[in-house]
Design a protein around this motif. Structure first.
Motif, mmCIF file in Angstrom:
data_model
loop_
_atom_site.group_PDB
_atom_site.id
_atom_site.type_symbol
_atom_site.label_atom_id
_atom_site.label_comp_id
_atom_site.label_asym_id
_atom_site.label_seq_id
_atom_site.Cartn_x
_atom_site.Cartn_y
_atom_site.Cartn_z
ATOM 1 N N ASP A 229 3.526 -6.266 5.030
ATOM 2 C CA ASP A 229 4.237 -4.982 5.030
ATOM 3 C C ASP A 229 3.934 -4.220 3.747
ATOM 4 N N LEU A 230 3.943 -4.915 2.620
ATOM 5 C CA LEU A 230 3.723 -4.266 1.328
ATOM 6 C C LEU A 230 2.288 -3.769 1.182
ATOM 7 N N LYS A 231 1.358 -4.483 1.761
ATOM 8 C CA LYS A 231 -0.045 -4.067 1.687
ATOM 9 C C LYS A 231 -0.295 -2.778 2.456
ATOM 10 N N ARG A 232 0.594 -2.471 3.402
ATOM 11 C CA ARG A 232 0.421 -1.252 4.207
ATOM 12 C C ARG A 232 1.088 -0.021 3.580
ATOM 13 N N LEU A 233 1.804 -0.194 2.485
ATOM 14 C CA LEU A 233 2.462 0.937 1.834
ATOM 15 C C LEU A 233 1.440 1.836 1.142
ATOM 16 N N ASP A 234 1.868 3.048 0.836
ATOM 17 C CA ASP A 234 0.959 3.987 0.178
ATOM 18 C C ASP A 234 0.732 3.644 -1.287
ATOM 19 N N ARG A 235 1.805 3.358 -2.025
ATOM 20 C CA ARG A 235 1.670 3.174 -3.473
ATOM 21 C C ARG A 235 2.540 2.012 -3.960
ATOM 22 N N VAL A 236 1.881 1.038 -4.545
ATOM 23 C CA VAL A 236 2.553 -0.083 -5.201
ATOM 24 C C VAL A 236 2.332 0.072 -6.698
ATOM 25 N N GLY A 237 3.381 0.399 -7.426
ATOM 26 C CA GLY A 237 3.263 0.627 -8.862
ATOM 27 C C GLY A 237 3.163 -0.675 -9.634
#
Length: 221
Positions: free
Chosen positions: A99-107
């Motif tokens: 799920d997190l890999k599909r997000l737009d921006r991981v700070g």
């Protein structure tokens, strides 16, 4: 005794040494009826001094396989775990790493052990435009990042406190990315009985609850 600038574990602010590890080591010295001066040095210099100067102790240091035989170890001072955080009012799906890999921006930071681990896990959406840990959580709080990851829970609470951001506005995502322990490290010349004296002081603080009280203080600033 040497340390480095690494809040919230050890740092200097307004000319005063502060931090979880600073207070813990001071409490250990009180148990031992000792009072060693603590010198704060640049990060690279601390490990050089630790390795080259007899009877030197340094904190806080990760105990890793490549360092194991270089020093004598007292601890652990604290166990550190690193998690993702998101805004509590966010409705994004964060149940799995996919799920997190599909997000737009991981700070996150631009370099370091956390970034290396995330890249190995296949994260291609890392945003390292923030220049400090404090800025990472500021950008998360205003919605510039979907989620953020940089510090242990102690570090997150420290940054939010400095930013005057209510910690209840963010939510920890229960997906553990990194786990390790911090130690007080000693030059190998330090006699074993002195190492044991330090360890006994730490063990006493853990058994009587003072260690947990100090940990609670930093987790709930």
């Amino acid at each position: 005794m040497v340390t480095e600038q690494w809040p919230p574990f050890n740092y200097q602010e307004d000319g005063q040494l502060k931090g979880f590890s600073v207070e813990l080591v001071q409490q250990m010295m009180a148990v031992m009826n000792s009072n060693y001066p603590i010198n704060i040095l640049p990060s690279m210099r601390t490990t050089r001094v630790l390795a080259s100067r007899p009877n030197t102790l340094m904190f806080s240091l990760f105990r890793t396989p490549d360092r194991e035989d270089k020093y004598k170890w007292i601890g652990p001072l604290v166990e550190t775990e690193v998690y993702f955080y998101k805004r509590k009012d966010s409705n994004i799906k964060t149940d799995t790493l996919e799920d997190l890999k599909r997000l737009d921006r991981v700070g996150t930071r631009h370099a370091g052990i956390i970034v290396q681990r995330l890249r190995k896990l296949g994260f291609n959406n890392l945003d390292s435009t923030a220049t400090s840990s404090m800025q990472i959580y500021k950008m998360l709080s205003i919605g510039r990042f979907d989620v953020a990851i940089s510090d242990s829970d102690l570090g997150v609470m420290y940054n939010l406190d400095k930013l005057n951001i209510d910690s209840s506005t963010l939510e920890k995502i229960p997906l553990l990315i990194f786990k390790s322990e911090l130690y007080l490290a000693a030059n190998k010349s330090l006699p074993d009985d002195e190492v044991q004296r330090w360890q006994a002081a730490l063990d006493r603080l853990k058994s009587n609850g003072d260690h947990q009280k100090l940990l609670d203080k930093y987790l709930n600033p």
